[in-house]
Write an enzyme that holds these catalytic residues in place. Structure first.
Site, PDB file in Angstrom:
ATOM      1  CB  SER A 141      -9.307 -17.559  17.751  1.00  0.00           C
ATOM      2  OG  SER A 141      -9.507 -17.979  15.775  1.00  0.00           O
ATOM      3  CD  GLU A 377     -16.024 -27.499  14.661  1.00  0.00           C
ATOM      4  OE1 GLU A 377     -17.070 -26.871  14.065  1.00  0.00           O
ATOM      5  OE2 GLU A 377     -16.101 -28.243  15.593  1.00  0.00           O
TER       6      GLU A 377
HETATM    7  C1  LIG Z   1     -16.948 -21.314   5.086  1.00  0.00           C
HETATM    8  C2  LIG Z   1     -16.699 -21.215   6.761  1.00  0.00           C
HETATM    9  C3  LIG Z   1     -16.959 -21.876   6.978  1.00  0.00           C
HETATM   10  C4  LIG Z   1     -17.443 -21.599   8.753  1.00  0.00           C
HETATM   11  N1  LIG Z   1     -18.587 -22.649   9.307  1.00  0.00           N
HETATM   12  C5  LIG Z   1     -18.371 -22.834  10.599  1.00  0.00           C
HETATM   13  C6  LIG Z   1     -19.779 -22.757  11.588  1.00  0.00           C
HETATM   14  O1  LIG Z   1     -20.510 -24.117  10.558  1.00  0.00           O
HETATM   15  N2  LIG Z   1     -20.352 -22.557  12.069  1.00  0.00           N
HETATM   16  C7  LIG Z   1     -19.185 -21.602  13.232  1.00  0.00           C
HETATM   17  O2  LIG Z   1     -19.519 -21.897  14.490  1.00  0.00           O
HETATM   18  N3  LIG Z   1     -17.862 -20.841  12.971  1.00  0.00           N
HETATM   19  C8  LIG Z   1     -17.800 -21.362  11.275  1.00  0.00           C
HETATM   20  N4  LIG Z   1     -17.000 -20.676  11.236  1.00  0.00           N
HETATM   21  C9  LIG Z   1     -15.914 -19.772  11.625  1.00  0.00           C
HETATM   22  C10 LIG Z   1     -14.719 -20.027  12.166  1.00  0.00           C
HETATM   23  O3  LIG Z   1     -14.676 -20.953  12.955  1.00  0.00           O
HETATM   24  C11 LIG Z   1     -13.931 -19.640  12.243  1.00  0.00           C
HETATM   25  O4  LIG Z   1     -13.426 -18.348  11.098  1.00  0.00           O
HETATM   26  C12 LIG Z   1     -12.630 -19.352  13.014  1.00  0.00           C
HETATM   27  O5  LIG Z   1     -12.826 -20.107  14.232  1.00  0.00           O
HETATM   28  C13 LIG Z   1     -11.429 -18.234  13.145  1.00  0.00           C
HETATM   29  O6  LIG Z   1     -12.477 -17.241  13.741  1.00  0.00           O
HETATM   30  P1  LIG Z   1     -12.086 -15.653  12.881  1.00  0.00           P
HETATM   31  O7  LIG Z   1     -12.655 -15.765  11.778  1.00  0.00           O
HETATM   32  O8  LIG Z   1     -13.339 -14.867  14.188  1.00  0.00           O
HETATM   33  O9  LIG Z   1     -10.993 -15.395  13.245  1.00  0.00           O
HETATM   34  P2  LIG Z   1      -9.818 -14.752  14.299  1.00  0.00           P
HETATM   35  O10 LIG Z   1     -10.169 -15.588  15.307  1.00  0.00           O
HETATM   36  O11 LIG Z   1     -10.471 -13.180  14.142  1.00  0.00           O
HETATM   37  O12 LIG Z   1      -8.254 -15.535  14.511  1.00  0.00           O
HETATM   38  C14 LIG Z   1      -7.729 -13.972  13.305  1.00  0.00           C
HETATM   39  C15 LIG Z   1      -6.470 -15.207  12.562  1.00  0.00           C
HETATM   40  O13 LIG Z   1      -5.450 -14.837  13.995  1.00  0.00           O
HETATM   41  C16 LIG Z   1      -5.173 -16.267  14.857  1.00  0.00           C
HETATM   42  N5  LIG Z   1      -5.187 -15.932  16.605  1.00  0.00           N
HETATM   43  C17 LIG Z   1      -6.326 -15.859  16.871  1.00  0.00           C
HETATM   44  N6  LIG Z   1      -5.987 -15.987  17.955  1.00  0.00           N
HETATM   45  C18 LIG Z   1      -4.632 -16.403  18.379  1.00  0.00           C
HETATM   46  C19 LIG Z   1      -3.924 -17.026  19.483  1.00  0.00           C
HETATM   47  N7  LIG Z   1      -4.406 -16.517  20.601  1.00  0.00           N
HETATM   48  N8  LIG Z   1      -3.171 -17.250  18.831  1.00  0.00           N
HETATM   49  C20 LIG Z   1      -2.265 -17.097  17.788  1.00  0.00           C
HETATM   50  N9  LIG Z   1      -3.303 -16.732  16.584  1.00  0.00           N
HETATM   51  C21 LIG Z   1      -4.277 -16.497  16.836  1.00  0.00           C
HETATM   52  C22 LIG Z   1      -6.102 -17.221  14.290  1.00  0.00           C
HETATM   53  O14 LIG Z   1      -5.519 -18.269  13.496  1.00  0.00           O
HETATM   54  C23 LIG Z   1      -6.759 -16.132  12.482  1.00  0.00           C
HETATM   55  O15 LIG Z   1      -5.112 -17.073  12.084  1.00  0.00           O
HETATM   56  C24 LIG Z   1     -16.897 -20.767   8.898  1.00  0.00           C
HETATM   57  C25 LIG Z   1     -15.577 -20.150   8.443  1.00  0.00           C
HETATM   58  C26 LIG Z   1     -15.552 -20.075   7.259  1.00  0.00           C
HETATM   59  C27 LIG Z   1     -15.073 -19.168   6.810  1.00  0.00           C
END
Ligand SMILES: Cc1cc2nc3c(=O)[nH]c(=O)nc-3n(C[C@H](O)[C@H](O)[C@H](O)COP(=O)(O)OP(=O)(O)OC[C@H]3O[C@@H](n4cnc5c(N)ncnc54)[C@H](O)[C@@H]3O)c2cc1C
Length: 400
Positions: A141, A377
């Site tokens: 994120s 996204e």
């Molecule tokens: C099937 C799949 C396809 C994907 N495709 C792509 C792609 O093509 N390119 C790419 O770059 N990425 C891709 N992703 C990655 C995706 O964009 C990330 O998983 C997403 O941005 C969340 O990041 P994270 O998984 O590290 O979760 P984290 O950022 O660790 O978040 C974990 C939880 O905490 C919450 N959270 C985090 N920060 C805050 C805040 N400040 N306030 C409140 N809540 C918060 C989040 O909403 C989430 O619920 C993909 C992921 C999946 C599962």
């Protein structure tokens, strides 16, 4: 003035997208859900057709390739490629989200290129299938926290780092990689680079097994001493124009993901309506909801939510076409549509119970496929944070 009816000039194109979804995507949905990581060969022919439509000017992509911003026409209103892309994506995702995400040359990296590339880069990368690589093991994120580095050495940038969860990362021709020119400068130094697949130093390490969109490949990619020509940096190399440039991509891609959610939710609603009718539950649009059976009332409230998601998505895309700042609307659309798709698809399984839960229909699959649309996204929580910042006039440092 904004008019959210489908413009006449797009109707034939949207109908074609619907036919393709009904006749090519739906019939292959279950097959590629079960055969995870098998390449859906049927998409090659479809992609060639889409290329043809784009070249003839009839349509601007069934996926993400067409979202370049255009200057407003003299009458001040444009119905352009952002709107036609969301309309066709809705239809295609009514067919199958995972297959849409596997369409050659329609990756999210293509929309990054369309959004920020110079005209010369646009020509050079024409026809390239590009995935988008932002996420890293220590950065999801918080995309300002990117660790992958890009160091200028002669006429090349040298990339080092690891990207995870790259949609279409195994099958694409190129990856748009977000990397920092200088970690000490924070978000301003983050730029995006087009890295062609055969570049030495770039390795696809593995593919993920997933809950949904199993037709789509999701890769981990490592960059070690990976040299890319300096002219592959997208947009401006100027650090003063840093993060705003790459973030601009999201204003175009978030409405596309919202459109995927709208399409998937509509598929669930339509099938559920048919199954409820078979079970004798009639929907009456002329009677108050509280006088109707609980199943009908639930259905009607889901439809209302869906309509709001649909209209917000069109608004965000229309604003992009008309050169209006749309970060707020793009995040509103993504938040509303992602959440609605999750709620609607799961409640459709609930309403149809054993029929919905079994593999007899696609309802259970759509409830799995929709989950990602509220994650990638930018998650639901991140979209809400962006909306709050915009409405309250707070910076990202002031509201985290
Ligand atoms: C099937 C799949 C396809 C994907 N495709 C792509 C792609 O093509 N390119 C790419 O770059 N990425 C891709 N992703 C990655 C995706 O964009 C990330 O998983 C997403 O941005 C969340 O990041 P994270 O998984 O590290 O979760 P984290 O950022 O660790 O978040 C974990 C939880 O905490 C919450 N959270 C985090 N920060 C805050 C805040 N400040 N306030 C409140 N809540 C918060 C989040 O909403 C989430 O619920 C993909 C992921 C999946 C599962």
């Amino acid at each position: 003035m904004i008019n959210l009816e489908t413009p006449r000039k797009f109707r034939a194109f949207v109908n074609q997208a619907h036919q393709v979804a009904a006749e090519m995507l739906r019939p292959n949905s279950r097959r590629y859900d079960l055969a995870e990581h098998e390449y859906p060969v049927e998409l090659d022919m479809l992609a060639a057709m889409v290329d043809g439509l784009g070249a003839s000017g009839t349509g601007s992509g069934a996926g993400a390739s067409g979202v370049r911003r255009t200057a407003a026409g003299e009458d001040g209103v444009v119905n352009g490629s952002n709107l036609s892309s969301v309309l066709s994506i809705m239809e295609m995702c009514w067919g199958d989200v995972g297959l849409l995400l596997s369409m050659p040359r329609q990756g999210l990296g293509n929309s990054a290129i369309a959004s920020v590339a110079s005209d010369e880069q646009l020509r050079r990368f024409d026809g390239v299938w590009a995935a988008m690589a932002i996420t890293e093991p220590d950065c999801g994120s918080d995309s300002a926290n990117i660790r992958t580095t890009a160091r200028l050495d002669g006429n090349d940038y040298v990339l080092d780092g690891e990207k995870i969860f790259v949609t279409a990362g195994g099958r694409c021709d190129a990856v748009v990689v977000w990397a920092t020119l200088d970690k000490s400068l924070g978000r301003a130094a983050i730029k995006s680079f087009v890295v062609m697949k055969d570049t030495p130093g770039m390795t696809v390490e593995r593919l993920e097994h997933k809950l949904g969109i199993r037709a789509s490949d999701t890769a981990t990619i490592r960059f070690e001493n990976c040299r890319v020509p300096r002219e592959n940096l997208l947009g401006s190399a100027d650090i003063d124009k840093g993060f705003a440039g790459v973030m601009q991509t999201f204003d175009n891609t978030r409405p596309l993901v919202a459109a995927m959610a709208v399409g998937c939710a509509r598929a669930s609603l339509e099938l559920t309506r048919d199954l409820l009718a078979v079970a004798g539950v009639q929907l009456d649009y002329d009677r108050p909801v509280h006088l109707q059976p609980a199943a009908a009332a639930t259905y009607l409230s889901m439809e209302a939510d869906w309509e709001a998601a649909y209209l917000l998505t069109l608004q965000a895309a229309w604003m992009a076409d008309n050169g209006q700042p749309n970060s707020l609307q793009a995040s509103m659309a993504k938040a509303k549509a992602g959440r609605t798709a999750n709620d609607v698809t799961l409640r459709c399984v609930e309403l149809t119970s054993s029929l919905g839960y079994s593999e007899h229909h696609l309802l259970e699959k759509w409830s799995r496929d929709s989950k990602i649309l509220d994650i990638f996204e930018g998650t639901q929580q991140i979209q809400q944070l962006i909306v709050a910042r915009r409405l309250l006039g707070k910076t990202s440092a002031e509201l985290k």
